[in-house]
Design an enzyme around this catalytic site. Structure first.
Site, PDB file in Angstrom:
ATOM      1  N   SER A  12      33.544  37.955  35.019  1.00 28.50           N
ATOM      2  CA  SER A  12      33.053  39.241  35.966  1.00 28.50           C
ATOM      3  C   SER A  12      31.668  39.695  35.661  1.00 28.50           C
ATOM      4  O   SER A  12      30.876  39.970  36.503  1.00 28.50           O
ATOM      5  CB  SER A  12      33.903  40.476  35.579  1.00 28.50           C
ATOM      6  OG  SER A  12      33.668  40.897  34.341  1.00 28.50           O
ATOM      7  N   ASN A 103      23.044  37.350  25.024  1.00 28.35           N
ATOM      8  CA  ASN A 103      24.359  37.378  24.972  1.00 28.35           C
ATOM      9  C   ASN A 103      24.799  39.066  25.329  1.00 28.35           C
ATOM     10  O   ASN A 103      23.923  39.994  24.699  1.00 28.35           O
ATOM     11  CB  ASN A 103      24.968  36.997  23.771  1.00 28.35           C
ATOM     12  CG  ASN A 103      26.366  37.440  23.651  1.00 28.35           C
ATOM     13  OD1 ASN A 103      27.174  36.855  24.508  1.00 28.35           O
ATOM     14  ND2 ASN A 103      26.954  38.185  22.738  1.00 28.35           N
ATOM     15  N   HIS A 105      27.674  41.999  24.625  1.00 30.47           N
ATOM     16  CA  HIS A 105      28.764  42.157  23.596  1.00 30.47           C
ATOM     17  C   HIS A 105      29.107  43.636  24.179  1.00 30.47           C
ATOM     18  O   HIS A 105      28.367  44.544  24.152  1.00 30.47           O
ATOM     19  CB  HIS A 105      28.269  42.160  22.290  1.00 30.47           C
ATOM     20  CG  HIS A 105      29.470  42.419  21.300  1.00 30.47           C
ATOM     21  ND1 HIS A 105      30.212  41.431  21.076  1.00 30.47           N
ATOM     22  CD2 HIS A 105      29.748  43.341  20.392  1.00 30.47           C
ATOM     23  CE1 HIS A 105      30.997  41.743  20.039  1.00 30.47           C
ATOM     24  NE2 HIS A 105      30.772  43.143  19.880  1.00 30.47           N
TER      25      HIS A 105
HETATM   26  N1  GRF Z   1      31.568  39.076  25.619  1.00 25.00           N
HETATM   27  C1  GRF Z   1      32.518  40.033  26.245  1.00 25.00           C
HETATM   28  O1  GRF Z   1      33.664  39.283  26.923  1.00 25.00           O
HETATM   29  C2  GRF Z   1      33.812  40.105  28.185  1.00 25.00           C
HETATM   30  C3  GRF Z   1      33.737  39.109  29.264  1.00 25.00           C
HETATM   31  O2  GRF Z   1      34.160  39.504  30.419  1.00 25.00           O
HETATM   32  P1  GRF Z   1      33.921  38.663  31.753  1.00 25.00           P
HETATM   33  O3  GRF Z   1      32.596  38.593  32.133  1.00 25.00           O
HETATM   34  O4  GRF Z   1      34.695  37.044  31.277  1.00 25.00           O
HETATM   35  O5  GRF Z   1      34.752  39.316  32.837  1.00 25.00           O
HETATM   36  C4  GRF Z   1      32.832  41.053  28.062  1.00 25.00           C
HETATM   37  O6  GRF Z   1      33.622  42.357  27.838  1.00 25.00           O
HETATM   38  C5  GRF Z   1      31.835  40.574  27.483  1.00 25.00           C
HETATM   39  O7  GRF Z   1      31.031  41.742  26.876  1.00 25.00           O
END
Ligand code: GRF
Length: 190
Positions: A12, A103, A105
């Site tokens: 997403s 990145n 997080h």
């Molecule tokens: N590292 C974390 O993993 C999740 C990934 O979500 P998506 O981008 O795959 O929907 C997100 O919450 C991101 O911060």
């Protein structure tokens, strides 16, 4: 400007980057998506946009590093984005692309970051600790999980009736706004 995105899950955040480019709020192109596992949502999103996908064939650390060096040499990124990517980036890559890998997080680092803190268990730890606020962080990537210099954060209030799932949804919404914004700021400053 050329972006290369890494993802391990539903993608997403990757989609938020694609949508920002389509809306014209992010002036960049996506050279490719790198994944460490097949059959994930991020790959479906790439296929619907005809974005090239490379899935790592992970057998040894050295072949992992070689595959990344080769693919990145081919795709020549101006910026590399880890968007829900769970595997560690080899030091040979972080050294080859200093301040060119970011990145996202889902916590206010340095809290609830590091090995083992990913996905829902981040939000579970926040709720279990009765934190009043959480949020998301975009940071540069170095050889240590979630420890690179913080670029920008967005705070999200935690309400008493929040569950890890409801908090994850609130934070993810902010992630989708913060990540494309920070990418645009970095590309405009280069
Ligand atoms: N590292 C974390 O993993 C999740 C990934 O979500 P998506 O981008 O795959 O929907 C997100 O919450 C991101 O911060």
């Amino acid at each position: 400007k050329n972006l290369v995105v890494f993802a391990s899950g539903s993608g997403s955040n990757f989609q938020a980057i694609i949508d920002s480019i389509k809306e014209g709020t992010l002036d960049a192109g996506i050279a490719g998506l790198i994944t460490d596992r097949p059959g994930i949502g991020a790959i479906e999103r790439a296929n619907s946009e005809s974005i090239p996908v490379y899935t790592i064939k992970y057998d040894t650390q050295s072949s992992y590093t070689e595959q990344l060096i080769h693919k990145l040499d081919e795709w020549k990124p101006d910026l590399i984005i880890l968007a829900g990517y769970l595997k560690k980036i080899p030091v040979a890559i972080t050294e080859k692309y200093p301040n060119q890998i970011i990145n996202i997080h889902p916590s206010l680092l340095p809290k609830y970051g590091g090995k083992g803190f990913y996905g829902l268990n981040v939000h579970k730890a926040v709720v279990d600790a009765s934190e009043k606020e959480s949020g998301c962080t975009v940071h540069f990537v170095n050889e240590f999980y979630d420890q690179g210099d913080i670029i920008e954060q967005k705070k999200v209030p935690v309400s008493p009736d929040d569950t890890p799932e409801s908090l994850a949804r609130k934070v993810l919404k902010e992630e989708h706004k913060l990540l494309p914004k920070v990418i645009a700021e970095i590309l405009n400053s280069n």
